[in-house]
Design a protein around this motif. Sequence first.
Motif, PDB file in Angstrom:
ATOM      1  N   THR A 186      53.238  68.444  40.074  1.00  0.00           N
ATOM      2  CA  THR A 186      51.967  68.545  40.794  1.00  0.00           C
ATOM      3  C   THR A 186      50.900  67.682  40.139  1.00  0.00           C
ATOM      4  OG1 THR A 186      52.510  70.817  41.448  1.00  0.00           O
ATOM      5  CG2 THR A 186      50.209  70.148  41.603  1.00  0.00           C
ATOM      6  N   ALA A 187      50.799  67.780  38.794  1.00  0.00           N
ATOM      7  CA  ALA A 187      49.813  66.968  38.064  1.00  0.00           C
ATOM      8  C   ALA A 187      50.101  65.484  38.207  1.00  0.00           C
ATOM      9  CB  ALA A 187      49.809  67.369  36.589  1.00  0.00           C
ATOM     10  N   LEU A 188      51.393  65.154  38.280  1.00  0.00           N
ATOM     11  CA  LEU A 188      51.777  63.746  38.411  1.00  0.00           C
ATOM     12  C   LEU A 188      51.321  63.182  39.750  1.00  0.00           C
ATOM     13  CD1 LEU A 188      53.394  61.676  36.705  1.00  0.00           C
ATOM     14  CD2 LEU A 188      55.398  62.284  38.064  1.00  0.00           C
ATOM     15  N   GLN A 189      51.451  63.963  40.800  1.00  0.00           N
ATOM     16  CA  GLN A 189      51.022  63.506  42.122  1.00  0.00           C
ATOM     17  C   GLN A 189      49.499  63.333  42.169  1.00  0.00           C
ATOM     18  OE1 GLN A 189      53.179  62.455  44.347  1.00  0.00           O
ATOM     19  NE2 GLN A 189      54.771  63.075  42.898  1.00  0.00           N
ATOM     20  N   ARG A 190      48.768  64.251  41.516  1.00  0.00           N
ATOM     21  CA  ARG A 190      47.319  64.099  41.471  1.00  0.00           C
ATOM     22  C   ARG A 190      46.933  62.864  40.668  1.00  0.00           C
ATOM     23  NH1 ARG A 190      46.241  70.493  40.141  1.00  0.00           N
ATOM     24  NH2 ARG A 190      46.212  71.238  42.319  1.00  0.00           N
ATOM     25  N   ALA A 191      47.663  62.629  39.594  1.00  0.00           N
ATOM     26  CA  ALA A 191      47.349  61.484  38.737  1.00  0.00           C
ATOM     27  C   ALA A 191      47.604  60.163  39.446  1.00  0.00           C
ATOM     28  CB  ALA A 191      48.174  61.540  37.452  1.00  0.00           C
ATOM     29  N   ARG A 192      48.497  60.173  40.403  1.00  0.00           N
ATOM     30  CA  ARG A 192      48.820  58.928  41.099  1.00  0.00           C
ATOM     31  C   ARG A 192      47.615  58.383  41.849  1.00  0.00           C
ATOM     32  NH1 ARG A 192      54.086  58.059  45.045  1.00  0.00           N
ATOM     33  NH2 ARG A 192      53.887  55.792  45.260  1.00  0.00           N
TER      34      ARG A 192
ATOM     35  N   TRP B 191      60.033  67.680  46.817  1.00  0.00           N
ATOM     36  CA  TRP B 191      59.692  66.303  47.160  1.00  0.00           C
ATOM     37  C   TRP B 191      58.692  66.208  48.317  1.00  0.00           C
ATOM     38  CZ3 TRP B 191      59.779  61.748  45.008  1.00  0.00           C
ATOM     39  CH2 TRP B 191      59.551  60.626  45.806  1.00  0.00           C
ATOM     40  N   PRO B 192      58.979  66.823  49.495  1.00  0.00           N
ATOM     41  CA  PRO B 192      57.985  66.717  50.593  1.00  0.00           C
ATOM     42  C   PRO B 192      56.662  67.392  50.248  1.00  0.00           C
ATOM     43  CG  PRO B 192      59.725  68.283  51.147  1.00  0.00           C
ATOM     44  CD  PRO B 192      60.159  67.587  49.908  1.00  0.00           C
ATOM     45  N   ILE B 193      56.720  68.497  49.463  1.00  0.00           N
ATOM     46  CA  ILE B 193      55.467  69.140  49.051  1.00  0.00           C
ATOM     47  C   ILE B 193      54.675  68.201  48.160  1.00  0.00           C
ATOM     48  CG2 ILE B 193      54.468  71.081  47.786  1.00  0.00           C
ATOM     49  CD1 ILE B 193      56.862  72.760  48.612  1.00  0.00           C
ATOM     50  N   GLY B 194      55.380  67.477  47.282  1.00  0.00           N
ATOM     51  CA  GLY B 194      54.710  66.532  46.381  1.00  0.00           C
ATOM     52  C   GLY B 194      54.017  65.412  47.127  1.00  0.00           C
ATOM     53  N   VAL B 195      54.649  64.915  48.200  1.00  0.00           N
ATOM     54  CA  VAL B 195      54.033  63.860  49.009  1.00  0.00           C
ATOM     55  C   VAL B 195      52.730  64.365  49.623  1.00  0.00           C
ATOM     56  CG1 VAL B 195      54.301  62.422  51.063  1.00  0.00           C
ATOM     57  CG2 VAL B 195      56.222  62.711  49.482  1.00  0.00           C
ATOM     58  N   ILE B 196      52.762  65.606  50.119  1.00  0.00           N
ATOM     59  CA  ILE B 196      51.554  66.196  50.707  1.00  0.00           C
ATOM     60  C   ILE B 196      50.467  66.344  49.647  1.00  0.00           C
ATOM     61  CG2 ILE B 196      50.617  68.288  51.780  1.00  0.00           C
ATOM     62  CD1 ILE B 196      53.387  68.693  53.074  1.00  0.00           C
ATOM     63  N   ILE B 197      50.847  66.828  48.466  1.00  0.00           N
ATOM     64  CA  ILE B 197      49.873  67.025  47.384  1.00  0.00           C
ATOM     65  C   ILE B 197      49.255  65.702  46.981  1.00  0.00           C
ATOM     66  CG2 ILE B 197      49.640  67.671  44.954  1.00  0.00           C
ATOM     67  CD1 ILE B 197      51.723  69.847  45.462  1.00  0.00           C
ATOM     68  N   ARG B 198      50.058  64.656  46.894  1.00  0.00           N
ATOM     69  CA  ARG B 198      49.531  63.348  46.496  1.00  0.00           C
ATOM     70  C   ARG B 198      48.481  62.860  47.478  1.00  0.00           C
ATOM     71  NH1 ARG B 198      51.137  58.567  48.309  1.00  0.00           N
ATOM     72  NH2 ARG B 198      53.170  59.329  48.987  1.00  0.00           N
ATOM     73  N   LYS B 199      48.764  62.982  48.779  1.00  0.00           N
ATOM     74  CA  LYS B 199      47.807  62.528  49.785  1.00  0.00           C
ATOM     75  C   LYS B 199      46.538  63.375  49.761  1.00  0.00           C
ATOM     76  CE  LYS B 199      51.282  60.598  52.935  1.00  0.00           C
ATOM     77  NZ  LYS B 199      51.907  60.692  54.276  1.00  0.00           N
ATOM     78  N   LEU B 200      46.719  64.682  49.615  1.00  0.00           N
ATOM     79  CA  LEU B 200      45.550  65.565  49.565  1.00  0.00           C
ATOM     80  C   LEU B 200      44.723  65.316  48.310  1.00  0.00           C
ATOM     81  CD1 LEU B 200      47.149  68.908  50.822  1.00  0.00           C
ATOM     82  CD2 LEU B 200      45.472  67.508  52.031  1.00  0.00           C
ATOM     83  N   SER B 201      45.385  65.037  47.196  1.00  0.00           N
ATOM     84  CA  SER B 201      44.666  64.768  45.947  1.00  0.00           C
ATOM     85  C   SER B 201      43.842  63.500  46.063  1.00  0.00           C
ATOM     86  CB  SER B 201      45.650  64.654  44.785  1.00  0.00           C
ATOM     87  OG  SER B 201      46.325  65.867  44.558  1.00  0.00           O
ATOM     88  N   ASN B 202      44.423  62.498  46.686  1.00  0.00           N
ATOM     89  CA  ASN B 202      43.691  61.246  46.871  1.00  0.00           C
ATOM     90  C   ASN B 202      42.467  61.478  47.760  1.00  0.00           C
ATOM     91  OD1 ASN B 202      43.283  58.514  46.444  1.00  0.00           O
ATOM     92  ND2 ASN B 202      44.444  57.919  48.262  1.00  0.00           N
ATOM     93  N   ARG B 203      42.658  62.254  48.836  1.00  0.00           N
ATOM     94  CA  ARG B 203      41.528  62.552  49.717  1.00  0.00           C
ATOM     95  C   ARG B 203      40.461  63.362  48.984  1.00  0.00           C
ATOM     96  NH1 ARG B 203      42.495  66.605  54.534  1.00  0.00           N
ATOM     97  NH2 ARG B 203      44.293  65.245  54.874  1.00  0.00           N
ATOM     98  N   LEU B 204      40.908  64.327  48.186  1.00  0.00           N
ATOM     99  CA  LEU B 204      39.970  65.175  47.452  1.00  0.00           C
ATOM    100  C   LEU B 204      39.163  64.363  46.445  1.00  0.00           C
ATOM    101  CD1 LEU B 204      39.101  68.152  47.143  1.00  0.00           C
ATOM    102  CD2 LEU B 204      40.786  68.348  45.306  1.00  0.00           C
ATOM    103  N   GLN B 205      39.803  63.414  45.776  1.00  0.00           N
ATOM    104  CA  GLN B 205      39.091  62.574  44.811  1.00  0.00           C
ATOM    105  C   GLN B 205      38.058  61.696  45.504  1.00  0.00           C
ATOM    106  OE1 GLN B 205      42.545  60.799  43.063  1.00  0.00           O
ATOM    107  NE2 GLN B 205      43.041  62.630  41.896  1.00  0.00           N
TER     108      GLN B 205
END
Length: 585
Positions: free
Chosen positions: A310-316, A187-201
């Motif tokens: 992981t893909a779900l967090q990026r998709a968000r 869960w906490p790793i997913g939150v980090i991935i989501r924020k990083l994915s948004n920044r990366l996009q």
Amino acid sequence: MKEPVKTNKPKDDSQVAWGRFMSMLGSTHPSKSKIAIGLLIGLFSTIVSLVIPLLTRNVVDARAAKISAGLVGIVVVAFIIQAATGAFSNYLLGYAGEQVVANLRKSVWDKLLRLHVPFFDEHHVGEIVSRLINDTVVLKTLISDQLPSIINGILTMITSIVILLIMDWRMTMILILGVPVIGLIMWPIGVIIRKLSNRLQKQTAAFNGDATQTFSEIRLVKASNGEATETTRGHHRINDLFDTGVTQTKAVSMIAPVTMLVILGVMVSVLTYGGVRVQSGAMSIGTLIAFLLYMMQVISPVLSLAQFFTALQRARGATARLTEILDEGEEVFDKRDPVDLKNQTLHVNHVDFQYTDDKVTLHDISFEAQPNTVVAFVGPSGGGKSTIFNLIERFYEPTAGTITIGDRNISTTGLSEWRSKIGYVSQDSALLAGTIADNLTYGLDRVVTDDEMWAVLKMAYADEFVADMPDGLQTQVGERGALVSGGQKQRLAIARAFLRDPEILMLDEATASLDVQSEDVVQRAINDLMINRTTLVIAHRLSTIVDADNIIFIEHGEITGQGSHQDLYLTHDLYYDYVNEQFKK
């Protein structure tokens, strides 16, 4: 009073509900039949996969003399059926996923084409392209690659757990206890991935924007010795992408090892407990192996769930950015009563306009353009002349006042039909990559013959240079018309206007950037094009406007004088200076 069109502010992805995500996917109308058949076949594949451990148990527990070839053959056939049906199920679900992504891209593409011009003022082209391509690729990875396997995996996992509980609930509880441990870690790793994915996009979109601007204006870059500047800027963007990508990789790389560590711990615990039960005679070795096989059918989807998560967090983050586009207000191209512009006067009545809330661009603009007359706009650069053209084209709406044709407000006319009545030739008339024929007929909804195209080329004094080209009408003009000269480009734009046969003609500095020889030819073509049309012209050169029926002088967004050339020359000091400056040249 009409409010200017405002675009929505970007939404943070945390504000996007999963319900909106599902609604967006539902609007793509996936193939329900393929999804249903894929799920049914996947269920059948799951049932077959559940039989395999039981058959394996019988083989292991049977004495060597009692092992029959038929039993072994059944196990082999079951493996083959399970693999084949699983593959076909994944194909059908993957096909439906690809269909969803393709339809989503079509929706975003169509939406972009219908958006108001202010949206494109506020967003770089590269950023928009990034949303259309990169963000939909993120969703494609989730929907087409991850979702089919995870659906079948969940079916397998649930049924396997049920069988495991029946076989030995104590060992099954050891397995089940590992699931919340994995969830607490992920869960906490997913939150980090989501924020990083948004920044990366966002950084990818910014890099796309810079790249699009740089390479579309490569002549300016090279003429200005701007390579060093663009090198520095590009490296800065790339380094940002690298840093964010590495940070995201660190987070993603933790998921599989941590998940595997928990799984190995569970497996060791199950094997230890199962070994004790085998030694005590409470469980056969075949049953333990069957239990382990079922456990693997639970563990494999858990590993897939980690990738899916992981893909779900990026998709968000991608969903938030696509939702921003899909929620934008758009131009309405509805069918309305035909607009008859013949013998109709164009009235601009007390119009105000501002691009931003803190600066007025036009104030109290009023004039009329009677049928078959020429209205010229002159004045200092930045005074608002081109903005008037934008309002008449309905790229923007006035913040106050009205624009009417006859007694009808132009905002009540069908947008496509209204624009089809207008011919527009600018200082740097746009040509699209393609052939001369493609550019002449662009936007027309009727079949145009070669004879028609040659006729308008002749009227635009462009037939000779087109005939001299190796492929004639099929000659490629290059990116943004780079393979034809400025004068040729203008004459092609005039030919395109002739082909549209507009009732209102708007000329925005159409000869300003041409040499004397090209200007003479283009001006003759323009004079022919202006016959029997209501013409609005922006020009700095006196020769273009001196014979206009009405000259409107605009400065600082206001009309400070209008009338004939002679009237303004005698009464308007700035126009007087403007004319005398022209004579000096």
